[in-house]
Design a protein around this motif. Structure first.
Motif, PDB file in Angstrom:
ATOM      1  N   TYR A  41       0.839  -1.205   0.000  1.00 18.06           N
ATOM      2  CA  TYR A  41       0.000   0.000   0.000  1.00 18.06           C
ATOM      3  C   TYR A  41       0.876   1.257   0.000  1.00 18.06           C
ATOM      4  CZ  TYR A  41      -3.298   3.563   1.505  1.00 18.06           C
ATOM      5  OH  TYR A  41      -4.046   4.716   1.591  1.00 18.06           O
ATOM      6  N   LEU A  42       1.856   1.285   0.905  1.00 15.85           N
ATOM      7  CA  LEU A  42       2.752   2.440   0.989  1.00 15.85           C
ATOM      8  C   LEU A  42       3.540   2.636  -0.304  1.00 15.85           C
ATOM      9  CD1 LEU A  42       4.098   1.912   4.602  1.00 15.85           C
ATOM     10  CD2 LEU A  42       2.601   3.773   3.835  1.00 15.85           C
ATOM     11  N   GLY A  43       3.866   1.526  -0.973  1.00 22.26           N
ATOM     12  CA  GLY A  43       4.618   1.586  -2.217  1.00 22.26           C
ATOM     13  C   GLY A  43       3.758   1.786  -3.449  1.00 22.26           C
ATOM     14  N   SER A  44       2.465   1.957  -3.257  1.00 19.03           N
ATOM     15  CA  SER A  44       1.515   2.201  -4.348  1.00 19.03           C
ATOM     16  C   SER A  44       1.481   1.085  -5.378  1.00 19.03           C
ATOM     17  CB  SER A  44       1.815   3.544  -5.037  1.00 19.03           C
ATOM     18  OG  SER A  44       1.704   4.608  -4.122  1.00 19.03           O
ATOM     19  N   VAL A  45       1.580  -0.151  -4.898  1.00 16.66           N
ATOM     20  CA  VAL A  45       1.442  -1.301  -5.781  1.00 16.66           C
ATOM     21  C   VAL A  45       0.271  -2.157  -5.300  1.00 16.66           C
ATOM     22  CG1 VAL A  45       3.844  -1.369  -6.537  1.00 16.66           C
ATOM     23  CG2 VAL A  45       3.187  -2.637  -4.503  1.00 16.66           C
ATOM     24  N   GLY A  46      -0.336  -2.864  -6.217  1.00 19.51           N
ATOM     25  CA  GLY A  46      -1.528  -3.621  -5.908  1.00 19.51           C
ATOM     26  C   GLY A  46      -1.283  -5.024  -5.381  1.00 19.51           C
ATOM     27  N   ARG A  61      14.763  -5.798  -9.390  1.00 21.19           N
ATOM     28  CA  ARG A  61      13.657  -4.839  -9.487  1.00 21.19           C
ATOM     29  C   ARG A  61      13.677  -3.937  -8.263  1.00 21.19           C
ATOM     30  NH1 ARG A  61       8.757  -8.308 -12.135  1.00 21.19           N
ATOM     31  NH2 ARG A  61      10.105  -9.404 -13.572  1.00 21.19           N
ATOM     32  N   THR A  62      13.562  -2.674  -8.504  1.00 27.22           N
ATOM     33  CA  THR A  62      13.542  -1.716  -7.403  1.00 27.22           C
ATOM     34  C   THR A  62      12.416  -0.721  -7.615  1.00 27.22           C
ATOM     35  OG1 THR A  62      15.126  -0.293  -8.535  1.00 27.22           O
ATOM     36  CG2 THR A  62      16.034  -1.874  -6.980  1.00 27.22           C
ATOM     37  N   PRO A  63      11.883  -0.211  -6.527  1.00 29.67           N
ATOM     38  CA  PRO A  63      10.851   0.820  -6.659  1.00 29.67           C
ATOM     39  C   PRO A  63      11.479   2.144  -7.095  1.00 29.67           C
ATOM     40  CG  PRO A  63      11.304   0.354  -4.344  1.00 29.67           C
ATOM     41  CD  PRO A  63      12.115  -0.615  -5.154  1.00 29.67           C
ATOM     42  N   SER A  64      10.644   3.058  -7.495  1.00 24.43           N
ATOM     43  CA  SER A  64      11.120   4.387  -7.902  1.00 24.43           C
ATOM     44  C   SER A  64      11.767   5.093  -6.711  1.00 24.43           C
ATOM     45  CB  SER A  64       9.953   5.222  -8.426  1.00 24.43           C
ATOM     46  OG  SER A  64       9.081   5.556  -7.347  1.00 24.43           O
ATOM     47  N   THR A  65      12.517   6.117  -6.989  1.00 29.61           N
ATOM     48  CA  THR A  65      13.163   6.907  -5.937  1.00 29.61           C
ATOM     49  C   THR A  65      12.127   7.487  -4.980  1.00 29.61           C
ATOM     50  OG1 THR A  65      14.989   7.433  -7.411  1.00 29.61           O
ATOM     51  CG2 THR A  65      14.692   8.873  -5.505  1.00 29.61           C
ATOM     52  N   GLU A  66      11.025   7.966  -5.539  1.00 30.00           N
ATOM     53  CA  GLU A  66       9.957   8.530  -4.701  1.00 30.00           C
ATOM     54  C   GLU A  66       9.414   7.479  -3.734  1.00 30.00           C
ATOM     55  OE1 GLU A  66       5.432  10.291  -5.066  1.00 30.00           O
ATOM     56  OE2 GLU A  66       6.680  10.253  -6.862  1.00 30.00           O
ATOM     57  N   VAL A  67       9.170   6.272  -4.226  1.00 30.68           N
ATOM     58  CA  VAL A  67       8.662   5.204  -3.372  1.00 30.68           C
ATOM     59  C   VAL A  67       9.702   4.814  -2.326  1.00 30.68           C
ATOM     60  CG1 VAL A  67       7.933   2.775  -3.328  1.00 30.68           C
ATOM     61  CG2 VAL A  67       6.965   4.351  -5.019  1.00 30.68           C
ATOM     62  N   VAL A  68      10.957   4.718  -2.722  1.00 31.25           N
ATOM     63  CA  VAL A  68      12.013   4.384  -1.759  1.00 31.25           C
ATOM     64  C   VAL A  68      12.063   5.434  -0.652  1.00 31.25           C
ATOM     65  CG1 VAL A  68      14.503   4.124  -1.425  1.00 31.25           C
ATOM     66  CG2 VAL A  68      13.397   3.027  -3.368  1.00 31.25           C
ATOM     67  N   ASN A  69      11.934   6.687  -0.997  1.00 28.01           N
ATOM     68  CA  ASN A  69      11.942   7.742   0.018  1.00 28.01           C
ATOM     69  C   ASN A  69      10.770   7.600   0.985  1.00 28.01           C
ATOM     70  OD1 ASN A  69      14.292   8.876  -0.969  1.00 28.01           O
ATOM     71  ND2 ASN A  69      13.217  10.358  -2.258  1.00 28.01           N
ATOM     72  N   ALA A 105      -5.174   8.542   8.489  1.00 33.36           N
ATOM     73  CA  ALA A 105      -4.210   7.489   8.790  1.00 33.36           C
ATOM     74  C   ALA A 105      -2.824   7.880   8.278  1.00 33.36           C
ATOM     75  CB  ALA A 105      -4.647   6.173   8.162  1.00 33.36           C
ATOM     76  N   PRO A 106      -1.785   7.670   9.087  1.00 31.38           N
ATOM     77  CA  PRO A 106      -0.430   7.980   8.627  1.00 31.38           C
ATOM     78  C   PRO A 106      -0.064   7.272   7.322  1.00 31.38           C
ATOM     79  CG  PRO A 106      -0.435   7.585  10.990  1.00 31.38           C
ATOM     80  CD  PRO A 106      -1.809   7.240  10.489  1.00 31.38           C
ATOM     81  N   ALA A 107      -0.482   6.035   7.154  1.00 30.40           N
ATOM     82  CA  ALA A 107      -0.163   5.309   5.911  1.00 30.40           C
ATOM     83  C   ALA A 107      -0.765   6.018   4.703  1.00 30.40           C
ATOM     84  CB  ALA A 107      -0.664   3.869   5.993  1.00 30.40           C
ATOM     85  N   ARG A 108      -1.956   6.514   4.855  1.00 28.78           N
ATOM     86  CA  ARG A 108      -2.606   7.217   3.739  1.00 28.78           C
ATOM     87  C   ARG A 108      -1.849   8.498   3.390  1.00 28.78           C
ATOM     88  NH1 ARG A 108      -8.752   9.597   3.489  1.00 28.78           N
ATOM     89  NH2 ARG A 108      -8.576  10.404   1.382  1.00 28.78           N
ATOM     90  N   LEU A 109      -1.439   9.234   4.405  1.00 31.02           N
ATOM     91  CA  LEU A 109      -0.676  10.459   4.142  1.00 31.02           C
ATOM     92  C   LEU A 109       0.654  10.137   3.468  1.00 31.02           C
ATOM     93  CD1 LEU A 109      -1.252  12.521   7.408  1.00 31.02           C
ATOM     94  CD2 LEU A 109      -2.151  13.008   5.116  1.00 31.02           C
ATOM     95  N   LEU A 110       1.326   9.109   3.960  1.00 28.27           N
ATOM     96  CA  LEU A 110       2.608   8.726   3.352  1.00 28.27           C
ATOM     97  C   LEU A 110       2.438   8.347   1.888  1.00 28.27           C
ATOM     98  CD1 LEU A 110       4.449   6.673   6.103  1.00 28.27           C
ATOM     99  CD2 LEU A 110       5.252   8.767   5.012  1.00 28.27           C
ATOM    100  N   ARG A 111       1.356   7.702   1.586  1.00 27.01           N
ATOM    101  CA  ARG A 111       1.125   7.245   0.208  1.00 27.01           C
ATOM    102  C   ARG A 111       0.662   8.357  -0.724  1.00 27.01           C
ATOM    103  NH1 ARG A 111      -1.961   2.120  -2.268  1.00 27.01           N
ATOM    104  NH2 ARG A 111      -2.706   3.120  -4.156  1.00 27.01           N
ATOM    105  N   GLU A 112      -0.230   9.227  -0.230  1.00 27.65           N
ATOM    106  CA  GLU A 112      -0.937  10.145  -1.122  1.00 27.65           C
ATOM    107  C   GLU A 112      -0.428  11.583  -1.117  1.00 27.65           C
ATOM    108  OE1 GLU A 112      -5.100   9.793  -0.209  1.00 27.65           O
ATOM    109  OE2 GLU A 112      -5.139   7.674  -0.734  1.00 27.65           O
ATOM    110  N   ALA A 113       0.191  12.019  -0.041  1.00 32.10           N
ATOM    111  CA  ALA A 113       0.569  13.430   0.063  1.00 32.10           C
ATOM    112  C   ALA A 113       2.045  13.616  -0.283  1.00 32.10           C
ATOM    113  CB  ALA A 113       0.277  13.933   1.479  1.00 32.10           C
ATOM    114  N   GLU A 114       2.444  14.857  -0.432  1.00 29.43           N
ATOM    115  CA  GLU A 114       3.841  15.186  -0.699  1.00 29.43           C
ATOM    116  C   GLU A 114       4.664  14.895   0.549  1.00 29.43           C
ATOM    117  OE1 GLU A 114       5.439  16.193  -3.466  1.00 29.43           O
ATOM    118  OE2 GLU A 114       3.545  15.851  -4.516  1.00 29.43           O
ATOM    119  N   LEU A 115       5.663  14.049   0.411  1.00 27.19           N
ATOM    120  CA  LEU A 115       6.461  13.616   1.548  1.00 27.19           C
ATOM    121  C   LEU A 115       7.131  14.791   2.259  1.00 27.19           C
ATOM    122  CD1 LEU A 115       7.384  11.180   3.186  1.00 27.19           C
ATOM    123  CD2 LEU A 115       9.313  10.957   1.615  1.00 27.19           C
ATOM    124  N   ASP A 116       7.598  15.773   1.507  1.00 25.50           N
ATOM    125  CA  ASP A 116       8.243  16.934   2.118  1.00 25.50           C
ATOM    126  C   ASP A 116       7.282  17.698   3.033  1.00 25.50           C
ATOM    127  OD1 ASP A 116      10.608  16.366   0.816  1.00 25.50           O
ATOM    128  OD2 ASP A 116      10.302  17.846  -0.761  1.00 25.50           O
TER     129      ASP A 116
END
Length: 133
Positions: A41-46, A61-69, A105-116
């Protein structure tokens, strides 16, 4: 020793681990703390299959830089909380509506909002929770 200094030391340790871990080990540790579904979920994969592939250093295989962050921030928070609570509590904290985060939920914010923007807010909420407040 005060609770604040204990939390600060745990936060520093979690931060240092989060930036030093190679992506496969980061994903593996985060999966151990939060479970494969929440990491997906946090990595935006199904599918959790992607999480397994990210954790397999030989797969390539690695996730994108944004997902890794995002995963690094999630690990930092999870490791901080795990110093005080069980993995089940940490998972519940990530998934539950948090009053310090406007009942999101913190997980939702981490996934959907700007991390900065939300990273410092989520980290502050985690520190407060770890300190018992």
């Amino acid at each position: 020793m005060s609770i604040q200094s204990t939390v600060a030391r745990g936060d520093l340790r979690a931060y240092e681990e989060s930036v030093r871990l190679a992506t496969p080990e980061l994903v593996e540790r985060l999966r151990d703390l939060l479970g494969a579904k929440l990491v997906a979920y946090l990595g935006s994969v199904g599918e959790t299959r992607a999480v397994r592939q990210w954790a397999d250093a030989h797969d390539g295989r690695t996730p994108s830089t944004e997902v890794v962050n995002r995963l690094r921030m999630a690990y930092r928070i999870a490791a901080l909380l795990r110093e005080k609570d069980s993995a089940a509590v940490v998972q519940a904290w990530f998934q539950g509506m948090n009053p310090r985060l406007d009942d999101v939920a913190p997980a939702r914010l981490l996934r959907e909002a700007e991390l900065d923007e939300v990273g410092p807010q989520i980290l502050a909420a985690a520190r407060a929770f770890a300190a018992g407040g």
